[in-house]
Design an enzyme around this catalytic site. Structure first.
Site, PDB file in Angstrom:
ATOM      1  N   ASP A  15      -5.355  -1.362 -21.103  1.00  0.00           N
ATOM      2  CA  ASP A  15      -4.273  -1.811 -21.988  1.00  0.00           C
ATOM      3  C   ASP A  15      -4.522  -3.250 -22.460  1.00  0.00           C
ATOM      4  OD1 ASP A  15      -1.930  -2.063 -23.330  1.00  0.00           O
ATOM      5  OD2 ASP A  15      -0.627  -1.868 -21.597  1.00  0.00           O
ATOM      6  N   GLU A  57      -8.188  -0.351 -25.274  1.00  0.00           N
ATOM      7  CA  GLU A  57      -7.163  -0.515 -26.294  1.00  0.00           C
ATOM      8  C   GLU A  57      -7.350  -1.911 -26.876  1.00  0.00           C
ATOM      9  OE1 GLU A  57      -3.329  -1.720 -25.422  1.00  0.00           O
ATOM     10  OE2 GLU A  57      -2.364  -0.661 -27.056  1.00  0.00           O
TER      11      GLU A  57
END
Length: 934
Positions: A15, A57
């Site tokens: 993330d 990401e």
């Protein structure tokens, strides 16, 4: 990592990985420490586990995001964030360019790595990796309800965004055929809805709808205990949209998705193959070849909501047969000629290549159509009578100079509202303001303002004779009202061509008139005290300005000017917004705002219909006075013996900023001294405008805004996209270009990479500047010359851009660059004057270049010196102050070069579509900007 992989997970999503490490003095993005750690992590995973995956990401542009693959030794996969919003844009715009352009910018990754492509995920439909203009467009078409917007994105699922099954299938067909590995978000395979009224991103995280049972089959708990409520929206209710119901229906979206997945798995080329875009003339059709080994797939997708025809260049596949993969149908064999296909709305084909435009519409007729109605001409404005009137209105609008959709195909014309003009609360029946909506086969509809009146007898004959262009239709009234004295025959005309209607409008503004239509109200409002200050209470003779472009102008005596915006849209018009701000600030170099006419649709934003302002007496606009000045300059040059002998004119040396500090030699002062003084003054007035617009204000529409790296990326992407589009059109039309520009165009086409590299310099460093409101469309035509001073006008911005985009805060050097380009155009235009003898052009050409250079330097000197004095004072007052013009010469030059280059590219596109014979002017400007100075 070990904990989860020991449990058996196949992969981990990293993330926001670009911000993994923090370091003081940086923005913590893309630090070397992050890449070093990822390399260690990858080595650890590869050593301990088999067939496991790390998915990054990194919400960045492709070039930056690709760094997270390393050399195949960091992340296995990476989300392709910029591609996702451009797929939505392509379908809404019905144009393949957004997809083609972003994938051209996507680097080839290591053979062991893969992009992860997606349409939706658990967050918002992020719009961080698009230009400011594109983000604004996405909001307007996909998130009209502001509740759907969050952060820099849209919190909606795929089905509510796409609306129809055809569009959902098209988007998934693209997702599964473009390079990369598709990632599906739960619920999208059945067309689940969302709940945008839940907080944060929870609207797209509601429980999965497994069945029509309690809690959609997600849980047996008390419904009040669910972490989020289930969807009960009637259109997407869980009792209708659920897995169990679709599993039992072979025609359901779920089964269609299963078949799509199975088909993709059968063709390795879709996962590993290269991509080569085809470039058919029909941009509504996206076509490309996927290749891997000996396998070749042809993908063709119709991005339009209407059936389309396309002809593809498949000559190198001559003798092969396209076999449609879903049904294994064999299509006609490929030949050396163009391969023709017809596609239904939002249709797409996957073909295995195995061995074996709309015609141009006729020009609009100038003859007004004849229509008839019953009882009274006003019946044409009723719901039943509009069927006859609407085609006539469409034809009338399309023939006007202010019509902006000339390059588009009209699909329908409808009356959005009919408003009787009111004076002193009494309706004036013979005049109505029509809001006419024109829809096109592609793109968004447009709304036009057409005030109408009806004339009979002598008045009608006079209109038909003297102002035939104002006649919308010849009208015959059948079975007229016996009590009416009017003739049964007359003309419906554009009321803005008559002084009577002009007087009525001014009276309505004075009286704060209100008129009510079926869908909204028209409000006429005086603003501020300008009307009273001008003493404009008496009768003022109205005259319609002869020069009309995108608007219509009425002049009242020598006091007032009314501008009617012919094409309108919801939202604040910058002309009103900036005009009111400058009037409040008592800025002297512009006309004071006096009033406005606004339309307020029920439940809609306010639409500006007209603006009333002080009328400024002037000699002419600065464009015309500059051309006259150039003609006098030419006479002085030709009268000067040394000039005629061909002596080289002196030119300022160095950069634009260097030139602004140079002292003109005596010969320059002698030949163009007056022009230098005038343009220096114009530079000072431009600076004063920006200093006023940049003042601190309680109104968030004004004041300053950071010039961020994200904005720099947006600037580059916008300019890059414009360059790519423009040069694509040039390549298609190269053979048809005039001889005087064909060779020049070909030379610049070969230098596209150089131009793009020059544009990319905007990303080379962070600029310590801010953004402010600016003019937006600044050139000599937007300046009035009063003889000894200048008045700046027309703050509407570029009319072709949406209102919200015209209200952006930008670096004010964009205005300066527009004016510098205007000087170049003035010089080139003056040389084309028919009064100049052909044999004199060779003498005048180098002196014209010198005039442009020295006038530009003088204008820039006036601007920069005025800004520098003001910024030095402001900097001394506060510690946290930041300038909106760089303190560094190098930064100023870089920004000016970028905005001038951007302007040149825009000019190339404009001239290509409107005046191909003038293409040499912006092409020459492009060449000068990318060629290093000796």
């Amino acid at each position: 990592v070990d904990f989860w992989m020991n449990l058996g997970v196949d992969g981990l999503r990293l993330d926001a990985v670009p911000y993994l490490f923090e370091r003081e003095g940086t923005n913590c993005e893309n630090l070397p420490e992050t890449f070093a750690f990822l390399s260690e992590l990858r080595a650890h995973v590869d050593e301990k586990y088999e067939n496991r995956m790390l998915l990054a990401e990194a919400n960045q542009w492709p070039e930056d995001a690709a760094r997270y693959f390393g050399d195949g030794d960091e992340c296995h996969m990476n989300f392709h964030f910029p591609l996702m919003p451009r797929m939505f844009m392509a379908v809404e715009l019905e144009d393949s360019f957004p997809i083609v352009n972003i994938l051209k910018q996507t680097p080839v990754v290591h053979e062991t790595c893969q992009w992860a492509t997606f349409l939706r995920n658990h967050d918002e439909l992020t719009l961080e990796m698009v230009t400011d203009e594109d983000r604004d467009y996405m909001y307007r078409v996909y998130a009209q309800e502001h509740t759907a917007r969050i952060n820099l994105g849209i919190r909606r699922r795929l089905a509510p965004l796409m609306k129809t099954r055809r569009r959902i299938e098209l988007m998934n067909g693209l997702l599964f055929s473009l390079p990369g590995t598709p990632v599906l978000y739960y619920g999208d395979e059945i067309g689940m809805g969302d709940n945008i009224y839940l907080g944060d991103r929870d609207g797209v995280r509601t429980p999965m709808q497994w069945s029509a049972d309690r809690n959609a089959g997600f849980s047996r708990a008390n419904p009040q205990k669910l972490y989020l409520p289930i969807i009960i929206d009637p259109e997407y209710h869980y009792e209708a949209i659920n897995v169990e119901a679709q599993q039992q229906n072979p025609a359901s979206l779920l089964w269609w998705m299963k078949r799509l997945m199975t088909l993709r798995k059968q063709h390795k080329v879709l996962g590993r193959g290269t991509i080569e875009f085809l470039h058919p003339d029909n941009s509504k059709v996206l076509a490309f070849i996927r290749a891997h080994g000996d396998e070749r797939l042809l993908i063709v997708a119709n991005l339009s909501r209407y059936a389309q025809y396309v002809e593809l260049d498949l000559a190198r596949f001559e003798g092969m047969v396209p076999v449609e993969l879903f049904g294994r149908s064999r299509f006609p064999e490929v030949t050396s000629r163009g391969y023709s296909l017809s596609l239904g709305p939002h249709d797409f084909f996957w073909f295995a290549l195995e061995p074996a435009t709309p015609a141009a519409s006729a020009g609009e007729s100038q003859a007004a159509p004849a229509i008839s109605t019953k009882g009274s001409w006003r019946a044409l404005l009723s719901p039943d009578g509009r069927r006859a009137l609407e085609p006539a209105l469409g034809k009338f609008i399309a023939a006007r100079r202010w019509f902006r959709g000339k390059a588009r195909t009209r699909r329908a014309t409808t009356l959005a509202d009919v408003v009787p003009i009111v004076r002193n609360e009494q309706a004036v029946a013979e005049h109505y303001l029509l809001l006419v909506r024109i829809e096109y086969t592609d793109g968004s509809p447009e709304t036009y303002v057409v005030p109408v009146g009806f004339a009979t007898g002598e008045h009608a004959r006079a209109l038909a004779t003297r102002t035939r262009h104002a006649v919308i239709a010849d009208v015959t009234v059948r079975d007229p009202d016996p009590e009416s004295a009017a003739s049964p025959e007359g003309v419906l005309y554009d009321a803005l061509t008559t002084p009577e209607f002009a007087a009525l409008i001014l009276a309505a503004i004075r009286a704060r008139g209100v008129a009510t239509g079926a869908a909204g109200e028209l409000h006429a409002l005086p603003l501020g005290t300008t009307l009273e200050a001008l003493g404009a209470e008496g009768e003022l003779t109205a005259r319609i300005a002869e020069s009309e472009q995108s608007n219509t102008t009425i002049i009242y005596g020598d006091k007032l000017l009314l501008k009617i915006f012919r094409q309108v849209e919801e939202g604040i018009n910058p002309e009103i917004e900036i005009g009111r701000f400058l009037t409040d600030q008592q800025f002297p170099a512009t006309a004071r705002l006096a009033g406005a006419i606004e339309y307020q649709g029920r439940g809609r934003e306010t639409t500006t219909v007209a603006m009333l302002q002080e009328f400024v007496q002037s000699q002419s606009d600065a464009w015309k006075t500059t051309l006259e000045s150039l003609n006098r300059f030419f006479e002085r040059v030709l009268a000067d013996e040394e000039s005629v002998k061909g002596s080289a004119p002196p030119m300022p040396a160095g950069t634009l900023v260097d030139a602004s500090r140079a002292t003109p030699p005596p010969v320059v002062n002698q030949l163009m001294g007056t022009d230098l003084v005038r343009m220096r003054l114009l530079g000072e007035r431009t600076a004063q405008l920006h200093l006023t617009l940049g003042k601190e204000s309680k109104d968030p529409a004004f004041g300053q805004q950071p010039f961020t790296t994200l904005h720099q990326q947006s600037l580059f992407q916008s300019a890059h996209g414009m360059l790519s589009r423009t040069f694509t059109v040039i390549r298609k039309r190269e053979r048809a270009l005039p001889e005087n520009v064909r060779e020049h165009a070909a030379a610049l086409l070969a230098r596209e990479a150089e131009i793009n590299a020059k544009l990319q310099q905007i990303l080379s460093r962070k600029f310590n500047v801010t953004r402010i409101r600016s003019h937006g469309d600044f050139h000599l035509g937007q300046v009035l010359s009063t003889g000894d001073d200048f008045i700046l006008i027309d703050f509407e911005g570029e009319p072709a851009r949406p209102l919200s985009e015209r209200r952006y805060k930008r670096c004010p050097l964009r205005d300066v660059s527009g004016m510098l380009r205007s000087f170049d155009y003035a010089g080139a235009s003056a040389l084309r004057d028919s009064r100049i003898r052909p044999e004199d052009v060779a003498v005048l050409k180098p002196w014209t270049d010198a005039w442009v250079a020295w006038v530009s330097a003088s204008y820039l000197a006036g601007y920069l010196e005025t800004i520098a004095r003001a910024q030095a004072t402001a900097e001394a007052r506060t510690d946290d102050w930041a300038p909106f013009v760089p303190a560094s010469d190098a930064d100023t030059v870089l920004l000016l070069d970028f905005y001038m280059l951007e302007k040149c590219i825009y000019e190339v596109g404009y001239e290509l579509n409107n005046r191909p014979d003038w293409l040499d002017i912006p092409l020459r400007g492009l060449e000068q900007l990318i060629t290093p100075k000796a």
